[in-house]
Motif scaffolding. Structure first.
Motif, PDB file in Angstrom:
ATOM      1  N   VAL A 131       3.825  22.355  -0.971  1.00  0.00           N
ATOM      2  CA  VAL A 131       3.228  21.024  -0.822  1.00  0.00           C
ATOM      3  C   VAL A 131       3.560  20.452   0.548  1.00  0.00           C
ATOM      4  CG1 VAL A 131       3.323  18.649  -1.648  1.00  0.00           C
ATOM      5  CG2 VAL A 131       3.166  20.506  -3.280  1.00  0.00           C
ATOM      6  N   ASP A 132       4.798  20.698   1.000  1.00  0.00           N
ATOM      7  CA  ASP A 132       5.257  20.265   2.327  1.00  0.00           C
ATOM      8  C   ASP A 132       5.004  18.769   2.536  1.00  0.00           C
ATOM      9  OD1 ASP A 132       6.409  20.507   4.810  1.00  0.00           O
ATOM     10  OD2 ASP A 132       4.552  21.121   5.803  1.00  0.00           O
ATOM     11  N   ASP A 133       5.454  17.982   1.576  1.00  0.00           N
ATOM     12  CA  ASP A 133       5.270  16.537   1.644  1.00  0.00           C
ATOM     13  C   ASP A 133       6.520  15.870   1.086  1.00  0.00           C
ATOM     14  OD1 ASP A 133       4.564  13.892   1.494  1.00  0.00           O
ATOM     15  OD2 ASP A 133       2.611  14.241   0.551  1.00  0.00           O
ATOM     16  N   PRO A 134       7.321  15.231   1.918  1.00  0.00           N
ATOM     17  CA  PRO A 134       8.563  14.605   1.437  1.00  0.00           C
ATOM     18  C   PRO A 134       8.329  13.481   0.431  1.00  0.00           C
ATOM     19  CG  PRO A 134       8.081  13.925   3.697  1.00  0.00           C
ATOM     20  CD  PRO A 134       7.127  15.025   3.373  1.00  0.00           C
ATOM     21  N   ASP A 135       7.100  12.989   0.357  1.00  0.00           N
ATOM     22  CA  ASP A 135       6.796  11.920  -0.595  1.00  0.00           C
ATOM     23  C   ASP A 135       6.554  12.451  -2.011  1.00  0.00           C
ATOM     24  OD1 ASP A 135       7.006  10.056   1.397  1.00  0.00           O
ATOM     25  OD2 ASP A 135       4.866  10.063   1.870  1.00  0.00           O
ATOM     26  N   ARG A 136       6.479  13.764  -2.158  1.00  0.00           N
ATOM     27  CA  ARG A 136       6.317  14.367  -3.484  1.00  0.00           C
ATOM     28  C   ARG A 136       7.659  14.991  -3.874  1.00  0.00           C
ATOM     29  NH1 ARG A 136       0.925  14.621  -5.017  1.00  0.00           N
ATOM     30  NH2 ARG A 136      -0.569  14.434  -3.317  1.00  0.00           N
ATOM     31  N   PRO A 137       8.440  14.312  -4.707  1.00  0.00           N
ATOM     32  CA  PRO A 137       9.795  14.779  -5.020  1.00  0.00           C
ATOM     33  C   PRO A 137       9.858  16.038  -5.857  1.00  0.00           C
ATOM     34  CG  PRO A 137       9.223  12.907  -6.393  1.00  0.00           C
ATOM     35  CD  PRO A 137       8.102  13.069  -5.416  1.00  0.00           C
ATOM     36  N   GLY A 138       8.800  16.354  -6.566  1.00  0.00           N
ATOM     37  CA  GLY A 138       8.836  17.539  -7.420  1.00  0.00           C
ATOM     38  C   GLY A 138       7.706  17.536  -8.429  1.00  0.00           C
TER      39      GLY A 138
ATOM     40  N   LEU B  67       0.833  -1.197   0.000  1.00  0.00           N
ATOM     41  CA  LEU B  67       0.000   0.000   0.000  1.00  0.00           C
ATOM     42  C   LEU B  67       0.872   1.253   0.000  1.00  0.00           C
ATOM     43  CD1 LEU B  67      -2.745   1.383   0.173  1.00  0.00           C
ATOM     44  CD2 LEU B  67      -2.618   1.173   2.665  1.00  0.00           C
ATOM     45  N   ARG B  68       1.949   1.218   0.770  1.00  0.00           N
ATOM     46  CA  ARG B  68       2.852   2.353   0.831  1.00  0.00           C
ATOM     47  C   ARG B  68       3.423   2.683  -0.546  1.00  0.00           C
ATOM     48  NH1 ARG B  68       4.352   7.109   2.847  1.00  0.00           N
ATOM     49  NH2 ARG B  68       6.602   7.408   2.882  1.00  0.00           N
ATOM     50  N   LYS B  69       3.830   1.657  -1.285  1.00  0.00           N
ATOM     51  CA  LYS B  69       4.378   1.871  -2.619  1.00  0.00           C
ATOM     52  C   LYS B  69       3.329   2.437  -3.566  1.00  0.00           C
ATOM     53  CE  LYS B  69       8.033  -1.640  -2.511  1.00  0.00           C
ATOM     54  NZ  LYS B  69       8.509  -2.924  -3.086  1.00  0.00           N
ATOM     55  N   LYS B  70       2.104   1.962  -3.445  1.00  0.00           N
ATOM     56  CA  LYS B  70       1.029   2.465  -4.297  1.00  0.00           C
ATOM     57  C   LYS B  70       0.741   3.940  -4.019  1.00  0.00           C
ATOM     58  CE  LYS B  70      -0.217  -0.822  -7.052  1.00  0.00           C
ATOM     59  NZ  LYS B  70      -0.143  -0.611  -8.520  1.00  0.00           N
ATOM     60  N   VAL B  71       0.718   4.301  -2.745  1.00  0.00           N
ATOM     61  CA  VAL B  71       0.463   5.693  -2.369  1.00  0.00           C
ATOM     62  C   VAL B  71       1.593   6.594  -2.875  1.00  0.00           C
ATOM     63  CG1 VAL B  71       0.291   7.294  -0.432  1.00  0.00           C
ATOM     64  CG2 VAL B  71      -0.980   5.148  -0.379  1.00  0.00           C
ATOM     65  N   LEU B  72       2.832   6.139  -2.738  1.00  0.00           N
ATOM     66  CA  LEU B  72       3.973   6.920  -3.211  1.00  0.00           C
ATOM     67  C   LEU B  72       3.923   7.104  -4.727  1.00  0.00           C
ATOM     68  CD1 LEU B  72       6.945   5.505  -1.093  1.00  0.00           C
ATOM     69  CD2 LEU B  72       5.866   7.745  -0.899  1.00  0.00           C
ATOM     70  N   GLU B  73       3.533   6.033  -5.419  1.00  0.00           N
ATOM     71  CA  GLU B  73       3.425   6.109  -6.880  1.00  0.00           C
ATOM     72  C   GLU B  73       2.375   7.127  -7.294  1.00  0.00           C
ATOM     73  OE1 GLU B  73       1.951   3.232 -10.528  1.00  0.00           O
ATOM     74  OE2 GLU B  73       2.673   2.321  -8.678  1.00  0.00           O
ATOM     75  N   ARG B  74       1.249   7.119  -6.583  1.00  0.00           N
ATOM     76  CA  ARG B  74       0.179   8.063  -6.885  1.00  0.00           C
ATOM     77  C   ARG B  74       0.591   9.496  -6.552  1.00  0.00           C
ATOM     78  NH1 ARG B  74      -4.147   6.602 -10.113  1.00  0.00           N
ATOM     79  NH2 ARG B  74      -4.573   4.393  -9.796  1.00  0.00           N
ATOM     80  N   LYS B  75       1.265   9.664  -5.440  1.00  0.00           N
ATOM     81  CA  LYS B  75       1.718  11.001  -5.052  1.00  0.00           C
ATOM     82  C   LYS B  75       2.688  11.564  -6.080  1.00  0.00           C
ATOM     83  CE  LYS B  75       1.306  11.162  -0.011  1.00  0.00           C
ATOM     84  NZ  LYS B  75       2.071  11.362   1.240  1.00  0.00           N
ATOM     85  N   ARG B  76       3.510  10.702  -6.611  1.00  0.00           N
ATOM     86  CA  ARG B  76       4.532  11.122  -7.560  1.00  0.00           C
ATOM     87  C   ARG B  76       3.919  11.661  -8.844  1.00  0.00           C
ATOM     88  NH1 ARG B  76       9.923   9.874  -8.387  1.00  0.00           N
ATOM     89  NH2 ARG B  76      10.597   9.830 -10.550  1.00  0.00           N
ATOM     90  N   THR B  77       2.799  11.099  -9.247  1.00  0.00           N
ATOM     91  CA  THR B  77       2.222  11.444 -10.544  1.00  0.00           C
ATOM     92  C   THR B  77       0.874  12.163 -10.472  1.00  0.00           C
ATOM     93  OG1 THR B  77       1.193   9.246 -10.668  1.00  0.00           O
ATOM     94  CG2 THR B  77       3.368   9.513 -11.650  1.00  0.00           C
ATOM     95  N   SER B  78       0.306  12.316  -9.281  1.00  0.00           N
ATOM     96  CA  SER B  78      -1.015  12.939  -9.191  1.00  0.00           C
ATOM     97  C   SER B  78      -0.908  14.461  -9.103  1.00  0.00           C
ATOM     98  CB  SER B  78      -1.776  12.403  -7.971  1.00  0.00           C
ATOM     99  OG  SER B  78      -1.086  12.727  -6.781  1.00  0.00           O
ATOM    100  N   LEU B  79      -1.979  15.125  -9.456  1.00  0.00           N
ATOM    101  CA  LEU B  79      -2.034  16.590  -9.493  1.00  0.00           C
ATOM    102  C   LEU B  79      -2.575  17.137  -8.177  1.00  0.00           C
ATOM    103  CD1 LEU B  79      -1.850  19.218 -11.245  1.00  0.00           C
ATOM    104  CD2 LEU B  79      -4.241  18.798 -11.844  1.00  0.00           C
ATOM    105  N   VAL B  80      -1.879  18.132  -7.635  1.00  0.00           N
ATOM    106  CA  VAL B  80      -2.371  18.830  -6.435  1.00  0.00           C
ATOM    107  C   VAL B  80      -3.085  20.081  -6.926  1.00  0.00           C
ATOM    108  CG1 VAL B  80      -1.756  19.751  -4.167  1.00  0.00           C
ATOM    109  CG2 VAL B  80      -0.331  17.983  -5.222  1.00  0.00           C
TER     110      VAL B  80
END
Length: 321
Positions: free
Chosen positions: A238-245, A114-127
Motif C-alpha cells: 500500500v505504501d501509505d503511512p495513513d493506512r495503519p493496517g 478534511l484531513r480527519k475525514k480522509v484518514l477515517e476513510r483510508k482506515r476503513t476503505s478497501l484497496v
C-alpha cells in the motif's frame, strides 16, 4: 264478510309488527352511530390534555453537540468511490481562484476537518486494486522451503536409531514405574532460553527445537507466519503511512488476495476470526479493529523466530514434563 274482516285484521297486525321491527332497528342504528361520536369526543379530550403539557426538554450529549452536519443515508459518495479519491484537498488561491473564502470555519480548521475525514476513510476503505508484490511471493517461497526442511528434520530425528532406542527405554521405564506413585524418570534437558538458540535444528546431539511438534503445532506455526507476513506485505504494497493496517471488515478479502485461499475458522476449532487470532496472540492481535502484532523485530528476515514462538506456546499448553 267475516272472512274479509279476519284477513284485514291479520294484515293490520303484520303491518304493526313490521313497523315495530323497523323502529327497533332504527334505534339500534342510532345507538351504534352515537357510540363512535362519544369515543371521538373522549379522544379529543385526551389530545387537548396532551396539548396542555409542556414538551420534554431535549438534552444533547457532547458527541451530538460536536456534529455540524446531519448524517446522510445513503451517502452522497460510496465508500468504494471515495477510496479512489483519497487525495482530496481544499481549493487554493494559487490554483487560479481570485479568492477563497471560508464561511463556517477558518482555513486551518477546514483543512484539519478534511484531513480527519480522509484518514477515517483510508482506515476503513478497501484497496480493491492492490496487487501482492514480488517481495511477498519471494518470502512465501522461502518459507515453504524452510517449513518442508524442518518437517523432514523432525522425521529423520525421530527415526534415528539413537532416538528410537531412547524412546523405547523411556517407555519401558514409564511402564515399570506406573502405579508405584513415584515420579517418572525423564531425560528432558533443562529448557533454557529458547530465543537465545542459534540453530533450531540442533540444540544438542542433533535434537531440533521442534522435536515434539504435533499436527496442531505445525498448523499454528503456519498460521503465525501467514498472519504476520500479511500485515508486513500489506503495509509495503500500500505504501501509505495513513493506512495503519488491515481492518477486520476486509480481512477475508486481503487474505484471499495474498494467499489465494480462505482462512477456515473451523479448521482451528473456532467460530470467528478473533478466536483464531487468540490462538496465536503472540503474533496477531486486534487494536481498534486493525490487525496488529506484538512482535517488535523484523521476523520476516528471521523466520526461525516463529518456530521459537510455537515451541514456547507448546510448552505452556502442555505444562511441565
Amino acid at each position: 264478510k267475516a272472512e274479509e274482516k279476519k284477513e284485514d285484521s291479520k294484515e293490520a297486525k303484520a303491518e304493526e309488527k313490521k313497523e315495530e321491527e323497523t323502529e327497533t332497528k332504527d334505534e339500534e342504528d342510532k345507538g351504534a352511530k352515537e357510540e363512535p361520536i362519544d369515543e371521538k369526543k373522549e379522544d379529543m379530550e385526551v389530545e387537548e390534555e396532551d396539548d396542555d403539557k409542556e414538551p420534554p426538554a431535549v438534552e444533547l450529549s457532547e458527541e451530538e453537540k460536536a456534529i455540524w452536519f446531519a448524517p446522510k443515508a445513503p451517502s452522497d459518495l460510496g465508500s468504494k468511490a471515495f477510496s479512489e479519491y483519497v487525495n482530496f484537498t481544499l481549493p487554493e488561491k494559487s490554483e487560479g481562484f481570485e479568492a477563497v473564502k471560508y464561511i463556517w470555519s477558518e482555513a486551518a480548521d477546514a483543512k484539519e476537518y478534511l484531513r480527519k475525514k480522509v484518514l477515517e476513510r483510508k482506515r476503513t476503505s478497501l484497496v480493491d486494486n492492490l496487487v501482492p508484490s514480488q517481495w511477498f511471493h519471494d518470502k512465501v517461497a522461502e518459507w515453504k522451503k524452510l517449513f518442508a526442511e524442518w518437517q523432514k528434520k523432525q522425521e529423520d530425528f525421530k527415526a534415528s536409531p539413537e532416538q528410537v532406542a531412547k524412546e523405547a527405554a523411556k517407555k519401558a521405564a514409564a511402564d515399570k514405574k506406573d502405579g508405584e506413585g513415584n515420579e517418572e524418570l525423564s531425560d528432558e534437558k533443562p529448557k533454557g532460553d529458547l530465543f537465545s538458540v542459534e540453530d533450531i535444528c540442533d540444540i544438542g546431539e542433533g535434537e531440533p527445537v521442534f522435536k515434539d511438534f504435533g499436527i496442531a503445532d505445525w498448523a499454528l506455526l503456519q498460521l503465525r507466519f501467514e498472519l504476520y507476513l500479511l500485515q508486513v506485505a500489506f503495509r509495503k504494497d500500500v505504501d501509505d503511512p495513513d493506512r495503519p493496517g488491515i481492518s477486520e471488515q476486509y480481512f477475508a478479502f486481503y487474505y484471499q488476495k495474498y494467499y489465494k485461499k480462505q482462512l477456515l475458522y473451523m479448521n482451528y476449532g473456532c467460530e470467528n476470526l478473533r478466536d483464531v487470532c487468540k490462538l496465536v496472540k503472540d503474533t496477531a492481535v486486534w487494536k481498534e479493529d486493525i490487525l496488529s502484532t506484538p512482535i517488535t523485530k523484523a521476523a520476516e528476515d528471521e523466520m526461525t523466530y516463529f518456530v521459537k514462538l510455537s515451541e514456547e506456546h507448546r510448552r505452556e499448553r502442555q505444562g511441565p514434563p
